[in-house]
Scaffold this motif. Structure first.
Motif, PDB file in Angstrom:
ATOM      1  N   TRP A  97      57.489  38.166  32.140  1.00 46.67           N
ATOM      2  CA  TRP A  97      56.972  38.298  33.505  1.00 46.67           C
ATOM      3  C   TRP A  97      56.001  39.477  33.593  1.00 46.67           C
ATOM      4  O   TRP A  97      54.950  39.384  34.235  1.00 46.67           O
ATOM      5  N   ASP A  98      56.329  40.594  32.944  1.00 40.22           N
ATOM      6  CA  ASP A  98      55.440  41.756  32.960  1.00 40.22           C
ATOM      7  C   ASP A  98      54.086  41.420  32.342  1.00 40.22           C
ATOM      8  O   ASP A  98      53.044  41.867  32.826  1.00 40.22           O
ATOM      9  N   ALA A  99      54.109  40.619  31.257  1.00 41.51           N
ATOM     10  CA  ALA A  99      52.855  40.222  30.625  1.00 41.51           C
ATOM     11  C   ALA A  99      52.017  39.367  31.568  1.00 41.51           C
ATOM     12  O   ALA A  99      50.785  39.507  31.640  1.00 41.51           O
ATOM     13  N   PHE A 100      52.675  38.487  32.308  1.00 40.81           N
ATOM     14  CA  PHE A 100      51.980  37.655  33.285  1.00 40.81           C
ATOM     15  C   PHE A 100      51.359  38.515  34.388  1.00 40.81           C
ATOM     16  O   PHE A 100      50.199  38.330  34.775  1.00 40.81           O
ATOM     17  N   CYS A 101      52.129  39.476  34.904  1.00 39.73           N
ATOM     18  CA  CYS A 101      51.613  40.351  35.956  1.00 39.73           C
ATOM     19  C   CYS A 101      50.449  41.193  35.450  1.00 39.73           C
ATOM     20  O   CYS A 101      49.490  41.451  36.192  1.00 39.73           O
ATOM     21  N   THR A 102      50.517  41.611  34.189  1.00 40.44           N
ATOM     22  CA  THR A 102      49.410  42.373  33.614  1.00 40.44           C
ATOM     23  C   THR A 102      48.151  41.523  33.548  1.00 40.44           C
ATOM     24  O   THR A 102      47.046  41.996  33.851  1.00 40.44           O
ATOM     25  N   ALA A 103      48.303  40.263  33.160  1.00 39.26           N
ATOM     26  CA  ALA A 103      47.150  39.358  33.108  1.00 39.26           C
ATOM     27  C   ALA A 103      46.574  39.127  34.506  1.00 39.26           C
ATOM     28  O   ALA A 103      45.350  39.100  34.693  1.00 39.26           O
ATOM     29  N   LEU A 104      47.461  38.974  35.502  1.00 37.15           N
ATOM     30  CA  LEU A 104      46.995  38.813  36.881  1.00 37.15           C
ATOM     31  C   LEU A 104      46.247  40.059  37.352  1.00 37.15           C
ATOM     32  O   LEU A 104      45.187  39.964  37.985  1.00 37.15           O
ATOM     33  N   ALA A 105      46.818  41.229  37.065  1.00 34.58           N
ATOM     34  CA  ALA A 105      46.197  42.474  37.506  1.00 34.58           C
ATOM     35  C   ALA A 105      44.831  42.671  36.855  1.00 34.58           C
ATOM     36  O   ALA A 105      43.888  43.141  37.509  1.00 34.58           O
ATOM     37  N   ALA A 106      44.697  42.305  35.583  1.00 34.58           N
ATOM     38  CA  ALA A 106      43.415  42.452  34.883  1.00 34.58           C
ATOM     39  C   ALA A 106      42.367  41.540  35.500  1.00 34.58           C
ATOM     40  O   ALA A 106      41.207  41.939  35.704  1.00 34.58           O
ATOM     41  N   GLU A 107      42.753  40.306  35.805  1.00 37.78           N
ATOM     42  CA  GLU A 107      41.810  39.373  36.429  1.00 37.78           C
ATOM     43  C   GLU A 107      41.469  39.828  37.849  1.00 37.78           C
ATOM     44  O   GLU A 107      40.315  39.705  38.300  1.00 37.78           O
ATOM     45  N   HIS A 108      42.459  40.370  38.534  1.00 40.53           N
ATOM     46  CA  HIS A 108      42.247  40.876  39.892  1.00 40.53           C
ATOM     47  C   HIS A 108      41.280  42.067  39.883  1.00 40.53           C
ATOM     48  O   HIS A 108      40.463  42.237  40.805  1.00 40.53           O
ATOM     49  N   ALA A 109      41.355  42.895  38.823  1.00 40.51           N
ATOM     50  CA  ALA A 109      40.441  44.032  38.717  1.00 40.51           C
ATOM     51  C   ALA A 109      39.002  43.571  38.521  1.00 40.51           C
ATOM     52  O   ALA A 109      38.061  44.205  39.021  1.00 40.51           O
ATOM     53  N   ARG A 110      38.827  42.464  37.809  1.00 40.21           N
ATOM     54  CA  ARG A 110      37.463  41.931  37.594  1.00 40.21           C
ATOM     55  C   ARG A 110      36.944  41.219  38.831  1.00 40.21           C
ATOM     56  O   ARG A 110      35.757  41.304  39.166  1.00 40.21           O
ATOM     57  N   ALA A 111      37.833  40.460  39.484  1.00 42.33           N
ATOM     58  CA  ALA A 111      37.440  39.699  40.680  1.00 42.33           C
ATOM     59  C   ALA A 111      38.568  39.816  41.698  1.00 42.33           C
ATOM     60  O   ALA A 111      39.526  39.031  41.651  1.00 42.33           O
ATOM     61  N   PRO A 112      38.492  40.791  42.585  1.00 39.34           N
ATOM     62  CA  PRO A 112      39.586  41.024  43.537  1.00 39.34           C
ATOM     63  C   PRO A 112      40.019  39.750  44.261  1.00 39.34           C
ATOM     64  O   PRO A 112      39.187  38.979  44.737  1.00 39.34           O
ATOM     65  N   ALA A 113      41.359  39.564  44.289  1.00 37.85           N
ATOM     66  CA  ALA A 113      41.955  38.386  44.934  1.00 37.85           C
ATOM     67  C   ALA A 113      41.256  37.104  44.489  1.00 37.85           C
ATOM     68  O   ALA A 113      40.911  36.246  45.300  1.00 37.85           O
ATOM     69  N   PHE A 114      41.104  36.949  43.184  1.00 37.58           N
ATOM     70  CA  PHE A 114      40.375  35.799  42.626  1.00 37.58           C
ATOM     71  C   PHE A 114      40.983  34.467  43.057  1.00 37.58           C
ATOM     72  O   PHE A 114      40.298  33.447  43.115  1.00 37.58           O
ATOM     73  N   TRP A 115      42.296  34.462  43.353  1.00 39.49           N
ATOM     74  CA  TRP A 115      42.964  33.209  43.728  1.00 39.49           C
ATOM     75  C   TRP A 115      42.489  32.673  45.074  1.00 39.49           C
ATOM     76  O   TRP A 115      42.756  31.515  45.382  1.00 39.49           O
ATOM     77  N   ARG A 116      41.823  33.509  45.859  1.00 44.17           N
ATOM     78  CA  ARG A 116      41.299  33.052  47.140  1.00 44.17           C
ATOM     79  C   ARG A 116      39.856  32.562  47.034  1.00 44.17           C
ATOM     80  O   ARG A 116      39.306  32.060  48.013  1.00 44.17           O
ATOM     81  N   GLN A 117      39.249  32.718  45.872  1.00 43.14           N
ATOM     82  CA  GLN A 117      37.861  32.314  45.682  1.00 43.14           C
ATOM     83  C   GLN A 117      37.791  30.877  45.171  1.00 43.14           C
ATOM     84  O   GLN A 117      38.801  30.284  44.771  1.00 43.14           O
ATOM     85  N   ALA A 118      36.576  30.328  45.186  1.00 41.27           N
ATOM     86  CA  ALA A 118      36.387  28.967  44.679  1.00 41.27           C
ATOM     87  C   ALA A 118      36.812  28.906  43.217  1.00 41.27           C
ATOM     88  O   ALA A 118      36.366  29.719  42.395  1.00 41.27           O
ATOM     89  N   GLY A 119      37.638  27.961  42.894  1.00 42.12           N
ATOM     90  CA  GLY A 119      38.134  27.823  41.524  1.00 42.12           C
ATOM     91  C   GLY A 119      39.232  28.796  41.169  1.00 42.12           C
ATOM     92  O   GLY A 119      39.780  28.737  40.058  1.00 42.12           O
ATOM     93  N   GLY A 120      39.578  29.696  42.071  1.00 40.42           N
ATOM     94  CA  GLY A 120      40.596  30.698  41.766  1.00 40.42           C
ATOM     95  C   GLY A 120      41.989  30.128  41.626  1.00 40.42           C
ATOM     96  O   GLY A 120      42.795  30.610  40.839  1.00 40.42           O
ATOM     97  N   GLU A 121      42.273  29.081  42.397  1.00 40.02           N
ATOM     98  CA  GLU A 121      43.593  28.461  42.318  1.00 40.02           C
ATOM     99  C   GLU A 121      43.831  27.862  40.931  1.00 40.02           C
ATOM    100  O   GLU A 121      44.927  27.952  40.374  1.00 40.02           O
ATOM    101  N   ALA A 122      42.776  27.261  40.362  1.00 35.26           N
ATOM    102  CA  ALA A 122      42.897  26.683  39.021  1.00 35.26           C
ATOM    103  C   ALA A 122      43.136  27.772  37.977  1.00 35.26           C
ATOM    104  O   ALA A 122      43.925  27.592  37.037  1.00 35.26           O
ATOM    105  N   LEU A 123      42.469  28.923  38.140  1.00 37.80           N
ATOM    106  CA  LEU A 123      42.666  30.032  37.203  1.00 37.80           C
ATOM    107  C   LEU A 123      44.079  30.599  37.328  1.00 37.80           C
ATOM    108  O   LEU A 123      44.725  30.922  36.315  1.00 37.80           O
ATOM    109  N   LEU A 124      44.566  30.704  38.555  1.00 40.87           N
ATOM    110  CA  LEU A 124      45.938  31.186  38.766  1.00 40.87           C
ATOM    111  C   LEU A 124      46.937  30.240  38.120  1.00 40.87           C
ATOM    112  O   LEU A 124      47.888  30.668  37.451  1.00 40.87           O
TER     113      LEU A 124
END
Length: 414
Positions: free
Chosen positions: A80-107
């Motif tokens: 789970w920690d590894a997953f959260c780290t991956a989410l945080a890294a992607e979030h740092a590149r594109a804040p709240a990426f899951w709310r952007q176009a195509g972000g749901e697929a990446l999540l």
């Protein structure tokens, strides 16, 4: 299973912002919340065609396997920690990426990656327990590839008339209008030849448009690319594992009740001997007519007890048991019995799995609180695995370890 876990995880993230999960929190709090909500979503999706589809050859559905893997995650904070780290890294590149176009697929992809890694770890652990030899997640991935390759070859062989050219490429010779003898010979993975695997992989670019797993630039299967002997060894190991795992719970069923009663009596007599009583060997079977110092105790049927842990209720409901099943069942345990003392460090589902294996699903001395109201018997192994928040193979491993301790205790004076 991947699609079901991904869809249900998106349902979780629709209710809980991913930022809440990756934000600093007490150890395990975010994971517990995610697993709890994911279990609810999986339970809600339990009647869908995807969840009820066959998940493996042992009768488990996709929904049951997904629920087991979700609970397995609950015991593996590192994944789970590894997953959260991956989410945080992607979030740092594109804040709240899951709310952007195509972000749901990446999540969803990151969720799938987490469960894919977890599944390989769990399967590798179970393989080591079953076969007694080391197995890394990477090696398990190679096993899975070879097993998939065998399945594809078997499919092509079964439809050899429609796939004459590719079957010929796999066999290394032209195929005419008669049934190739190899088609009749391929009855299991044990009969699959390593050269067929290699030629099948080579044929994929010609017949499928993309290179096969042994013919890509990836280094993942580098050690197998030109090693038919290694492939042959791994195919034999896959066949051995299938033979072992398929027979885990089906041996000697016609003697199950008699053997279970004898073992229980044997443990009881040895325990009495350790405390001063010395019945002779001829009295072992006669002891069955007396009040046994058994792990099960008759108790008055009590009103359902509310579970202390809300997740217990979710797990119970997910396998069609009353929400208060775990609390009520725990209240009927007898910690003073010999078996109770021997199993005191095991969870309730593991204890019930031991009794299910040794005494069968129905026994007069099981309290009502241990029984599935719909069947009047102990919950089955799939239900117990879900209650214990582990996969079915992991529960089997823990059950067998508990039985081994019980069997070894008299010989070691336990």
């Amino acid at each position: 299973m991947r699609k079901l876990l991904g869809a249900c995880s998106l349902d979780v993230f629709a209710r809980v912002d991913p930022l809440e999960l990756i934000a600093p929190a007490p150890q395990g709090a975010a994971l517990a919340l995610y697993v709890n909500l994911l279990a609810e979503s999986l339970h809600a999706a339990g009647r869908t065609a995807r969840a009820q589809a066959n998940g493996n050859s042992y009768g488990e559905t996709v929904g049951e396997l997904a629920l087991g893997l979700a609970f397995e995650l609950g015991a593996r904070q590192g994944d789970w920690d590894a997953f959260c780290t991956a989410l945080a890294a992607e979030h740092a590149r594109a804040p709240a990426f899951w709310r952007q176009a195509g972000g749901e697929a990446l999540l969803r992809k990151k969720v799938n990656d987490m469960f894919a890694v977890l599944r390989d770890k769990v399967d590798a652990d179970n393989y080591q327990v079953a076969c007694g030899r080391p197995c890394s997640p990477n090696r398990l991935y190679a096993y899975r590839m070879l097993d998939t390759a065998y399945g594809e070859i078997a499919r092509l062989f079964a439809g050899w008339r429609e796939h004459t050219a590719q079957v010929g490429a796999i066999l290394g010779r032209p195929v005419d209008f008669s049934v190739p003898i190899e088609v009749r010979q391929l009855q299991s993975v044990a009969a699959c030849r390593p050269e067929w695997i290699m030629r099948w992989s080579e044929s994929l670019e010609r017949f499928g448009g993309a290179p096969g797993p042994l013919h890509t630039k990836s280094k993942r299967f580098e050690s197998l690319k030109n090693s038919p002997d290694k492939i042959a060894d791994m195919l034999r190991e896959i066949a051995e594992y299938e033979a072992i795992s398929s027979n885990r719970d089906s041996g000697w069923l016609h003697d199950q009740d008699t053997a279970g009663a004898w073992i229980e009596d044997y443990w009881r007599v040895l325990d009495e001997s350790a405390h001063g009583a010395t019945p002779g060997p001829d009295l072992i079977l006669e002891a069955r007519t007396e009040e046994l110092d058994a792990p099960m105790v008759e108790v008055a049927q009590a009103a359902p007890v509310a579970d202390d842990d809300p997740l217990d209720a979710v797990r119970a409901q997910a396998v069609s048991l009353p929400p208060g099943f775990l609390s009520a069942a725990r209240a009927t345990q007898d910690p003073g019995s010999w078996a109770g003392r021997m199993l005191e460090d095991d969870s309730l589902p593991v204890r019930l799995a031991v009794y299910l294996k040794l005494l069968g699903a129905e026994d007069d001395c099981y309290p009502d609180a241990w029984r599935d109201p719909s069947t009047g018997a102990l919950p089955n192994m799939q239900q117990l695995a879900a209650l214990d928040a582990v996969s079915l193979p992991t529960l089997r491993k823990r059950r067998d370890a508990a039985i081994a301790r019980l069997e070894a205790a008299p010989r070691t004076g336990g």
